[in-house]
Design a protein around this motif. Structure first.
Motif, PDB file in Angstrom:
ATOM      1  N   ALA A  89      17.605  -4.482   7.701  1.00 16.13           N
ATOM      2  CA  ALA A  89      16.906  -4.507   6.416  1.00 16.13           C
ATOM      3  C   ALA A  89      15.408  -4.353   6.635  1.00 16.13           C
ATOM      4  N   TYR A  91      11.309  -5.713   5.534  1.00 11.74           N
ATOM      5  CA  TYR A  91      10.580  -6.908   5.117  1.00 11.74           C
ATOM      6  C   TYR A  91      10.163  -6.743   3.653  1.00 11.74           C
ATOM      7  N   ARG A  93       8.342  -8.298   1.503  1.00 14.84           N
ATOM      8  CA  ARG A  93       6.986  -8.497   0.993  1.00 14.84           C
ATOM      9  C   ARG A  93       5.957  -7.568   1.644  1.00 14.84           C
ATOM     10  N   TYR A 102       3.763  -1.454  11.002  1.00 14.24           N
ATOM     11  CA  TYR A 102       4.038  -2.665  11.809  1.00 14.24           C
ATOM     12  C   TYR A 102       4.846  -2.290  13.058  1.00 14.24           C
ATOM     13  N   ARG A 134       6.197  -2.419  -2.661  1.00  8.17           N
ATOM     14  CA  ARG A 134       6.829  -3.432  -1.798  1.00  8.17           C
ATOM     15  C   ARG A 134       8.286  -3.061  -1.534  1.00  8.17           C
TER      16      ARG A 134
ATOM     17  N   GLU B  14       3.442 -11.764  10.037  1.00 10.83           N
ATOM     18  CA  GLU B  14       4.122 -12.928   9.437  1.00 10.83           C
ATOM     19  C   GLU B  14       3.186 -13.641   8.461  1.00 10.83           C
ATOM     20  N   THR B  18       3.788 -14.142   4.574  1.00 10.44           N
ATOM     21  CA  THR B  18       3.861 -15.520   4.066  1.00 10.44           C
ATOM     22  C   THR B  18       2.878 -15.738   2.922  1.00 10.44           C
ATOM     23  N   ASP B  21       3.989 -14.796  -0.404  1.00 14.34           N
ATOM     24  CA  ASP B  21       5.130 -15.532  -0.960  1.00 14.34           C
ATOM     25  C   ASP B  21       4.598 -16.523  -2.008  1.00 14.34           C
ATOM     26  N   ASP B 211      11.715 -19.426   6.289  1.00 13.66           N
ATOM     27  CA  ASP B 211      11.747 -18.039   5.829  1.00 13.66           C
ATOM     28  C   ASP B 211      11.615 -17.065   6.996  1.00 13.66           C
ATOM     29  N   GLU B 216      14.988 -14.585   8.131  1.00 13.03           N
ATOM     30  CA  GLU B 216      15.009 -13.245   8.721  1.00 13.03           C
ATOM     31  C   GLU B 216      16.410 -12.890   9.227  1.00 13.03           C
ATOM     32  N   ARG B 219      18.471 -12.099   6.072  1.00 12.41           N
ATOM     33  CA  ARG B 219      18.186 -10.832   5.407  1.00 12.41           C
ATOM     34  C   ARG B 219      18.495  -9.623   6.284  1.00 12.41           C
TER      35      ARG B 219
END
Lengths: 249, 400
Positions: A89, A91, A93, A102, A134, B14, B18, B21, B211, B216, B219
């Protein structure tokens, strides 16, 4: 180039005891060719590919990818492969562009070189329209295009596809299959696992039928058909698997 | 160098994710910086108003047989904050308290004045309702007023008997408080702040920790990351740094959310709290510095839990033991004195909480701090090693 020699993976399970997921799997995959691993669910395809991608350590056997040993040089191996599966999958966000960048950075691309590579992929895969959206807002097809870009951002010589069309609609599956064909045209070494016969017939130059963790048969699609005397690949596959069941019994 | 940069690349990504979020922003930044001060301000406003009311508002005092003790009645009538209302029977006076027409009632004995004049004790009965907060408050204020009457009467009796003033005072105590008003105020804050800082450092990053690891896996992005050139140790370091930074942000925001309204409100509530609460920024700086090893320790434990769990829901089920690990030592720090036995410096979380208390109580012990810092870092490194070991274990990493 991929050379797998006697790859074996066993693990301990509380209920089942010692489980042999893969037993002495060997094959060679050359640049500009697509090598298919064909098998039912649980046959050992994903475990084999995970060993090649250095996600799992083989219990026995060895493999080299682009000249790097999967156990001795795991980081060089990972730098040499692009890995795409149906279950990987994005990310949610991060934007599509940030996602590609990345993985470019993780693979050693930085600054202007990274920007150029991301721009090229955005154009090539027609991501421009949603590059700043996003990832959790993208459609399945858009996500898959970003996943493809993510897997090839570092221009790897080897591509590993683990059931890449699993759960995708026909249109998105076509995008993936076209991409795999493009990899062959670009002279990449491609290993591809699936249980869908039509994909094997369309894509694979060489096929290994995997059953219960063992390579039951190997050859071109045409050779396997001739060997079993079946015109349809599906029937050829079933004949080979059933004959193995009879032998085991 | 490359290995460091890969950890940093993971960390930056990360942290960026974060900070996008909404749950993290709300829980770690918005809530402590806006909601906490708002709640604290509202709470302080009402408590302050109540305290001032209790101190200054006129109390309604019923009295029965007031003619039997004119000296006391005169004294009470001369008080600004006392309103006397006579009742013709004891029952009426009691009913007035019951029906909240009077907060308290004084029942004077018939022989009160004669006993008073004969240098005996005049019998008085005070009726109050312990179930009524206003009545209870009025009782203590009335008793204080009567004690003043007693002191004046006692002075007259001593003078009448031609005795020295010290006759009724066998000892003379003079209290010498060497604490400055600032250190006394810091001490009061030192009782609660370490507890709050520890809680926010430990719990502020739970959402992030679960998360970026269990989430991870859930997901399906973990496999994508593991197949990149970053080693598992580099990934662990990158993720740990993210949890640590969020922990420290949570601590800073919690601290700011408490200290800003206090510093703004101290003058306003001076009448209520006096010198009870004050602080200096040097103490706050030291406290934020020593929270780092503590946050590193709790962040590592959260990473261990998160990397072991299949998904965020499973991680939530392991949170209760974590609560115990953090809350018990933090609570103990509120009970134990700042100058505790040296062995407590080896107990994780408690050691840092007590060091904070020492800083605020002006009893900072460098040896204690050294041991607390050293042991906390060792525990944090052990936890990091365990988290890294979990990342190496295929059975844990690919549990679905």
């Amino acid at each position: 180039m991929i050379i797998a020699e006697n790859l074996t993976k066993t693990f301990r399970d509380r209920k089942r005891g010692l489980v042999r997921a893969v037993t002495q799997v060997s094959f060679t995959c050359e640049p500009g060719k697509i090598f298919g691993l064909l098998g039912a669910n649980g046959a050992g395809k994903t475990t084999t590919l995970r060993m090649l991608a250095t996600l799992l350590e083989p219990t026995q056997g060895s493999a080299t990818i682009a000249g790097f040993d999967i156990q001795k040089d795991p980081e060089d191996v990972r730098r040499s492969i692009g890995f795409l599966s149906g279950s990987t999958a994005l990310y949610g966000r991060l934007t599509a562009r940030e996602m590609i960048a990345y993985f470019g950075k993780l693979n050693g691309l930085h600054g202007a070189a990274l920007d150029r590579r991301v721009d090229a992929l955005v154009e090539q895969l027609e991501i421009g329209e949603f590059q700043n959206g996003r990832c959790d807002k993208l459609s399945t097809g858009q996500k898959q295009r970003v996943s493809i870009a993510r897997s090839i951002v570092h221009s790897p010589p080897v591509m590993i596809f683990d059931e890449p069309t699993s759960g995708l609609d026909v249109m998105t599956s076509q995008t993936i299959m076209s991409f795999i064909e493009q990899c062959r045209a670009d002279k990449l070494t491609v290993v591809f696992s699936t249980h869908i016969m039509s994909e094997v017939e369309r894509l694979c130059d060489q096929v290994a039928i995997v059953h219960r963790g063992v390579v039951a048969a190997e050859g071109t699609v045409e050779a396997l058909r001739q060997r079993t005397g079946e015109a349809a690949m599906e029937n050829a596959f079933l004949k080979i698997v059933n004959s193995m069941e009879v032998e085991d019994a | 160098m490359l290995s460091q940069s890969l950890s940093l690349i993971v960390f930056r990504k990360e942290l960026r994710e974060t900070l996008r979020d909404k749950r993290v922003i709300l829980g770690v930044i918005v809530s402590p910086l806006l909601v906490t001060p708002l709640l604290m301000g509202t709470f302080l406003f009402f408590v302050g108003k109540k305290t001032i009311d209790n101190r200054e508002k006129t109390i309604e005092v019923g009295i029965f047989e007031e003619a039997a003790f004119p000296q006391l009645v005169d004294h009470l009538e001369n008080q600004d904050a006392v309103s006397l209302k006579p009742y013709s029977t004891r029952e009426d006076a009691e009913n007035a308290v019951k029906e909240r027409k009077a907060q308290v009632a004084v029942v004077v004995a018939e022989d009160a004045a004669s006993a008073y004049q004969a240098n005996a004790s005049a019998p008085l009965e005070i009726i109050f309702n312990a179930a009524n907060e206003n009545s209870f408050n009025a009782l203590s204020r009335l008793q204080e007023t009567i004690r003043r009457f007693d002191r004046e009467a006692l002075a007259q009796r001593i003078e009448g008997a031609q005795l020295p003033e010290q006759f009724a005072r066998p000892t003379r105590i003079e209290r010498v408080n060497i604490a400055t008003s600032t250190s006394a105020g810091s001490f009061a804050l030192g009782l609660i702040l370490p507890y709050i800082i520890v809680m926010s450092a430990a719990f502020g990053s739970i959402q992030t920790a679960f998360d970026i690891c269990a989430g991870e896996k859930e997901r399906g992005t973990m496999e994508t990351l593991l197949v990149s050139p970053a080693s598992r140790y580099q990934i662990v370091v990158g993720k740990l740094l993210t949890i640590l930074v969020i922990s420290l942000i949570a601590s800073c925001c919690a601290l700011t959310g408490i200290l800003v309204p206090i510093s703004l409100g101290v003058e306003h509530f001076k009448g209520m709290i006096g010198d009870m609460i004050s602080f200096n920024f040097v103490s706050v700086f030291w406290m934020m510095l020593i929270v780092i090893p503590l946050a590193l320790f709790t962040s590592s434990i959260l990473l261990v839990i998160s990397s072991f769990s299949r998904n965020q829901k499973e991680a939530q089920t392991y949170i209760f033991p974590f609560f115990s690990i953090v809350i018990l030592p933090a609570m103990l720090s509120s009970i134990l004195g700042a100058e505790s036995q040296l062995y407590t410096a080896f107990i994780p979380i408690l050691n840092i909480s007590l060091t904070m208390k020492q800083i605020f109580g002006d009893v900072f012990d460098p040896l204690y701090f050294g041991i607390a810092l050293g042991s906390s870092l060792i525990y944090a490194l052990i936890a990091v090693r365990i988290a890294a070991a979990f990342f190496q274990r295929e059975q844990i990493l690919f549990r679905t």
